[in-house]
Design an enzyme around this catalytic site. Sequence first.
Site, PDB file in Angstrom:
ATOM      1  CB  CYS A   4      -0.760  -0.119   1.152  1.00  0.00           C
ATOM      2  SG  CYS A   4      -2.205   1.264   1.394  1.00  0.00           S
ATOM      3  CG  ASP A  57      -5.982  -1.027  -5.155  1.00  0.00           C
ATOM      4  OD1 ASP A  57      -6.798  -0.087  -4.825  1.00  0.00           O
ATOM      5  OD2 ASP A  57      -5.104  -1.399  -4.966  1.00  0.00           O
ATOM      6  CG  HIS A  79      -5.688  -1.300  -1.602  1.00  0.00           C
ATOM      7  ND1 HIS A  79      -4.745  -0.939  -2.396  1.00  0.00           N
ATOM      8  CD2 HIS A  79      -5.416  -0.744  -0.434  1.00  0.00           C
ATOM      9  CE1 HIS A  79      -3.705  -0.357  -1.603  1.00  0.00           C
ATOM     10  NE2 HIS A  79      -4.146  -0.475  -0.588  1.00  0.00           N
TER      11      HIS A  79
END
Length: 227
Positions: free
Chosen positions: A115, A163, A194
């Site tokens: 991330c 995502d 995600h």
Amino acid sequence: MAQVETRTVTLATGAGAYEAKPSGTGPFPAVVVIQEWWGLNEHIKDVTRRIAAEGYLAVAPDLYHGKVTADANEAGALMNALDVDGALRDLKAAVDHLAAHPAAKADRIGVTGFCMGGRFALLLAANDARIKASAGWYGVPVPDDDTLKRIRAEVLYIYGDQDPFVPAPEVRRLEAALKAGGVKGRVVTYPAPHAFFNDTRPEVYRPEHAKDAWAKVLDLFDRTLKR
């Protein structure tokens, strides 16, 4: 799998870091592990131990300097308040720590991040030539083209096509920038959301895709760092 020894260390910048080392004297290839927006939590420490169990000296710097949260709003605020240059100094200090470590191969250092950390995995590779391999997981936001072209490490960018934080055009731009810069690397896309590697979050965790992507990361590190 190697037995793993862990400890908390302090980097030259004053940031703390979690270190995991295979038992023995080494020398071992080394990997920097970069946190998600939640902070240096137990999940990232577990990932650091998993990498060490594969035969790498691994260190995860604490980019929030002691702050950890499970609240998405607070995590977003922490990430948005993070000074990028300061975080890069902490990450370079983590590379310094590994390069000077008596159990490390100073010329065989890689990085992986998730991330927010996925973006920093690319930024660190672009700003520190000692990085030989960079595996970024759904990094957000994607760095600008000029930064991507400066990378000389081999790159693996892992992406889930569901995502909402990383639009598909940004991933295509990343691929084009790497190619234009002569950077060796590839993007691997999964039908996943995600953070699909995070096994502490059942709402997004996709074990089959996580396992496959993890194998690809280990293959990258084996080829580039264990030679």
